[in-house]
Design a protein around this motif. Sequence first.
Motif, PDB file in Angstrom:
ATOM      1  N   ARG A   1      -1.121  10.566  -9.356  1.00 17.42           N
ATOM      2  CA  ARG A   1      -0.993   8.887  -9.266  1.00 17.42           C
ATOM      3  C   ARG A   1       0.433   8.652  -9.772  1.00 17.42           C
ATOM      4  O   ARG A   1       0.918   7.330  -9.787  1.00 17.42           O
ATOM      5  CB  ARG A   1      -1.930   8.574 -10.212  1.00 17.42           C
ATOM      6  CG  ARG A   1      -2.607   7.223 -10.349  1.00 17.42           C
ATOM      7  CD  ARG A   1      -4.132   5.808 -10.695  1.00 17.42           C
ATOM      8  NE  ARG A   1      -3.716   5.139 -11.068  1.00 17.42           N
ATOM      9  CZ  ARG A   1      -4.549   4.641 -10.628  1.00 17.42           C
ATOM     10  NH1 ARG A   1      -5.171   4.800  -9.807  1.00 17.42           N
ATOM     11  NH2 ARG A   1      -4.338   2.827 -10.393  1.00 17.42           N
ATOM     12  N   ASP A   2       1.054   9.061 -10.742  1.00 21.41           N
ATOM     13  CA  ASP A   2       1.903   8.904 -11.967  1.00 21.41           C
ATOM     14  C   ASP A   2       3.424   9.029 -11.025  1.00 21.41           C
ATOM     15  O   ASP A   2       3.899   7.852 -11.015  1.00 21.41           O
ATOM     16  CB  ASP A   2       1.958   9.650 -13.018  1.00 21.41           C
ATOM     17  CG  ASP A   2       1.277   9.377 -14.301  1.00 21.41           C
ATOM     18  OD1 ASP A   2       0.578   8.458 -13.850  1.00 21.41           O
ATOM     19  OD2 ASP A   2       1.266   9.474 -15.183  1.00 21.41           O
ATOM     20  N   LEU A   3       3.088   9.800 -10.483  1.00 16.78           N
ATOM     21  CA  LEU A   3       4.236  10.116  -8.916  1.00 16.78           C
ATOM     22  C   LEU A   3       3.856   8.678  -8.081  1.00 16.78           C
ATOM     23  O   LEU A   3       5.756   8.113  -7.685  1.00 16.78           O
ATOM     24  CB  LEU A   3       4.053  11.315  -8.653  1.00 16.78           C
ATOM     25  CG  LEU A   3       5.391  11.422  -7.527  1.00 16.78           C
ATOM     26  CD1 LEU A   3       6.546  11.624  -8.214  1.00 16.78           C
ATOM     27  CD2 LEU A   3       5.002  13.014  -6.797  1.00 16.78           C
TER      28      LEU A   3
ATOM     29  N   ASN B   1      -2.336  16.234  -1.642  1.00 14.14           N
ATOM     30  CA  ASN B   1      -3.159  14.865  -0.853  1.00 14.14           C
ATOM     31  C   ASN B   1      -4.474  14.318  -1.414  1.00 14.14           C
ATOM     32  O   ASN B   1      -5.325  14.121  -0.737  1.00 14.14           O
ATOM     33  CB  ASN B   1      -3.069  15.586   0.503  1.00 14.14           C
ATOM     34  CG  ASN B   1      -2.023  16.991   1.397  1.00 14.14           C
ATOM     35  OD1 ASN B   1      -2.169  16.093   1.594  1.00 14.14           O
ATOM     36  ND2 ASN B   1      -2.799  17.797   1.228  1.00 14.14           N
ATOM     37  N   ASP B   2      -4.114  13.991  -2.610  1.00 11.49           N
ATOM     38  CA  ASP B   2      -5.219  13.914  -3.436  1.00 11.49           C
ATOM     39  C   ASP B   2      -5.045  12.239  -3.366  1.00 11.49           C
ATOM     40  O   ASP B   2      -4.421  11.501  -2.156  1.00 11.49           O
ATOM     41  CB  ASP B   2      -5.480  13.654  -4.887  1.00 11.49           C
ATOM     42  CG  ASP B   2      -6.210  14.968  -5.320  1.00 11.49           C
ATOM     43  OD1 ASP B   2      -6.287  15.914  -4.510  1.00 11.49           O
ATOM     44  OD2 ASP B   2      -5.425  15.518  -6.614  1.00 11.49           O
ATOM     45  N   THR B   3      -6.495  11.522  -2.965  1.00 13.88           N
ATOM     46  CA  THR B   3      -6.030  10.422  -2.983  1.00 13.88           C
ATOM     47  C   THR B   3      -6.684   9.092  -4.146  1.00 13.88           C
ATOM     48  O   THR B   3      -6.541   9.795  -5.049  1.00 13.88           O
ATOM     49  CB  THR B   3      -7.451  10.024  -2.098  1.00 13.88           C
ATOM     50  OG1 THR B   3      -8.583   9.431  -3.562  1.00 13.88           O
ATOM     51  CG2 THR B   3      -7.480  10.231  -0.841  1.00 13.88           C
ATOM     52  N   ILE B   4      -5.694   8.269  -3.896  1.00 13.78           N
ATOM     53  CA  ILE B   4      -5.297   7.374  -5.044  1.00 13.78           C
ATOM     54  C   ILE B   4      -5.691   5.703  -4.837  1.00 13.78           C
ATOM     55  O   ILE B   4      -6.135   4.948  -3.411  1.00 13.78           O
ATOM     56  CB  ILE B   4      -3.386   6.777  -5.542  1.00 13.78           C
ATOM     57  CG1 ILE B   4      -3.175   8.205  -5.890  1.00 13.78           C
ATOM     58  CG2 ILE B   4      -3.367   5.446  -6.320  1.00 13.78           C
ATOM     59  CD1 ILE B   4      -2.306   9.037  -5.257  1.00 13.78           C
TER      60      ILE B   4
ATOM     61  N   ALA C   1      -2.748  10.327  -0.917  1.00 13.66           N
ATOM     62  CA  ALA C   1      -1.239   9.865  -0.987  1.00 13.66           C
ATOM     63  C   ALA C   1      -0.453   9.523  -0.623  1.00 13.66           C
ATOM     64  O   ALA C   1       1.013   9.524  -0.224  1.00 13.66           O
ATOM     65  CB  ALA C   1      -0.850  11.070  -2.750  1.00 13.66           C
ATOM     66  N   MET C   2       0.081  10.138   0.673  1.00  7.94           N
ATOM     67  CA  MET C   2       0.964  10.199   2.148  1.00  7.94           C
ATOM     68  C   MET C   2       0.819   9.002   2.200  1.00  7.94           C
ATOM     69  O   MET C   2       1.928   8.632   2.957  1.00  7.94           O
ATOM     70  CB  MET C   2       0.423  11.403   2.769  1.00  7.94           C
ATOM     71  CG  MET C   2       0.806  12.918   3.096  1.00  7.94           C
ATOM     72  SD  MET C   2       2.691  13.130   2.362  1.00  7.94           S
ATOM     73  CE  MET C   2       3.686  13.002   4.163  1.00  7.94           C
TER      74      MET C   2
ATOM     75  N   PRO D   1      -2.409  -0.562  -1.989  1.00  4.20           N
ATOM     76  CA  PRO D   1      -2.374  -1.313  -3.329  1.00  4.20           C
ATOM     77  C   PRO D   1      -1.882  -1.053  -4.422  1.00  4.20           C
ATOM     78  O   PRO D   1      -0.503  -0.425  -4.632  1.00  4.20           O
ATOM     79  CB  PRO D   1      -4.099  -0.525  -4.456  1.00  4.20           C
ATOM     80  CG  PRO D   1      -5.086  -0.293  -3.434  1.00  4.20           C
ATOM     81  CD  PRO D   1      -3.544   0.393  -2.332  1.00  4.20           C
ATOM     82  N   SER D   2      -1.194  -1.795  -5.340  1.00  2.81           N
ATOM     83  CA  SER D   2       0.378  -1.894  -6.199  1.00  2.81           C
ATOM     84  C   SER D   2      -0.773  -1.117  -7.578  1.00  2.81           C
ATOM     85  O   SER D   2      -1.499  -1.395  -7.942  1.00  2.81           O
ATOM     86  CB  SER D   2       0.566  -3.446  -6.648  1.00  2.81           C
ATOM     87  OG  SER D   2       1.140  -4.261  -5.592  1.00  2.81           O
ATOM     88  N   LEU D   3       0.191  -0.180  -7.830  1.00  2.71           N
ATOM     89  CA  LEU D   3      -0.079   0.812  -9.012  1.00  2.71           C
ATOM     90  C   LEU D   3       0.861   0.068  -9.990  1.00  2.71           C
ATOM     91  O   LEU D   3       2.115   0.187 -10.294  1.00  2.71           O
ATOM     92  CB  LEU D   3      -0.055   2.109  -8.749  1.00  2.71           C
ATOM     93  CG  LEU D   3      -0.673   2.526  -7.385  1.00  2.71           C
ATOM     94  CD1 LEU D   3      -0.551   3.596  -7.076  1.00  2.71           C
ATOM     95  CD2 LEU D   3      -2.360   2.171  -7.510  1.00  2.71           C
TER      96      LEU D   3
END
Length: 602
Positions: A77-79, A112-115, A120-121, A55-57
């Motif tokens: 998420r911000d990163l 390694n959290d999800t967005i 994230a990777m 997705p586009s953030l």
Amino acid sequence: MSSQSNIEDSDAGQVSTTESKPESTSYHTAEGEQPQSESITREASDSSIWDFRVPSLTPPVTFQPGGVDGCASFSIRDLIAAIQNGMSHEDVKTYMSHYNHSNPQLVSRSINDTIEGIPAMFYVIAANNDASIRLFAKFGGDVGATYGSPPVPLLAFAIINGKINEQDTTAAVATLLSLGADGFTIPKPFYCPFDEELPSEGPPDASWKEAWEAEKTLWCQPPSIQKLLTEAINITQRYYLHRSSKLTKPTERQRWVAARHDSTELFAVPYFLIGQSAATNLLTRNFLHYMLRRHDQPLVLVFAGPSGHGKTELARRLGALLSLELQISDCTIVSREVELFGPRKPYVGADEGAPLNNFLAANNGRRCIVFLDEFEKTTADIWNALLIPFDKGEYQDRRNLKTVNCSKTIWILATNALDKKIIDFCDRNEAIFDEDNSTKREKLLEELTSAMRDDFMSVFKPPLTGRISAFVPFLPFSRSETCVGAHKYLLELTNEVLRPINTKPGPEEQLLGNIRLKIRSDVSVCKVVVKDYDPELGIRSLKKAVRDRVASLLDIEYMSMHEVISEGLPMEDYSVFVSDGRVRVKSVGMPQTSQPSVLSDR
């Protein structure tokens, strides 16, 4: 097939045409639940398949660590949103280091959290910056991350990302493999053999039995995914996967010793070279021995072999991966030690110092690399000057006559003086290229390095030879390796002409640009190009062959168009392919004045 293969020929760049976010088009396995492999068949409906897009953030208000007021906490998420919206690698590094400095566990806990449901990777891979991939892995980023059901591995996403976003992701693939990503998550029929064309729909069914039985490759069962992977993967990526399957993984003790000396990236070196597995094995072995024994003397290596086969490239890769300063000295322009090291104080010029002298002084007591290129051009005057640094690990700074500790310096003497010995030996002993017969190969390498030592001693004399830690042979490329070498320059050409047209005179001028160059059947194209391979010139002969056989044809085809060259022109598609044994270049979808530009294979 190549990652540059014709996109206009197929809509496979997006398996599903839905615009919904990936998490809404994927089926996730509940925690602790095993994937239901029986329900995943080759006839599975494509409507349930992830379209391999993230997705586009929305970009953060500021990229500055700490936010606007300096009090904001670390946000993965911000990163990720900042990376997606153009944050440079250096700024990424600054952001992560800022928070890691105050709390070393803060970054690694959320890396390694999800967005939007995706690890994230996957966003890092989508950004296609190999330095950022390596940085995230350093902070604990999982290179074995998966997404979806059945789980799509990060490595597969890196390959397919090249097709989806029309970019070269070869460096990202090599980086993931070097960091420990499991190459066997890509079904083996896609890269064994790596130098044969794949059928357009993917490898034949008969070659898939083991792949279907492996849970890690379930993601690749749907025919549409096989077709997409076939169109996305290029010969170099297939080569790195093949090479990864052959490499012996480091033992726990080897990893421990390397980690103790902050040198775990040593094991990544083989993933960034064409061929030269013998050289990288010998380098790794001697480097580990050096670190284990804590020698007071420096590590002194002789890199020998025909020009253009990776001696300088290996030194550069070693320096880059281990973050070591590298000094390259051209020995063709020096014959006396004063020309290499500079004059001693109080003679004229001593205050400025020679580049090598200043480099050693600046790295006093630190690990660094000195690469003496074309060492055979030096004289006994220089050989004698190197005896004390090689033996005692000490050097006297010519500017102030103070002793410099160079015991941690890695000295590399690159020479072509042993070329004939190496080439003749390889011609007589083809088994030296057989990586499947390690016992025979190891015996031949011992014979070769022993013969190299004898020849080196006859030229450079016993005092210098006795201080050499190891002799590292660089072998001519095999036929399949030359194809990968040719592809390296095809990728460079593709990236070069993709840049926008710039008609302003000067160093930034780019009259040939705004071009998507698509290599159809890259194996076939490379096999025509490598007919110009010269073992005495190595990779340089392949670079010239790509220029003569492909770039020149692109120029002719480009110039055959009537439209004036100007900035702001829309992107043009050009196809490179083989027909009747000849390389051809053809404009796709543009009016032409002639037949496709063509060059004979002779």
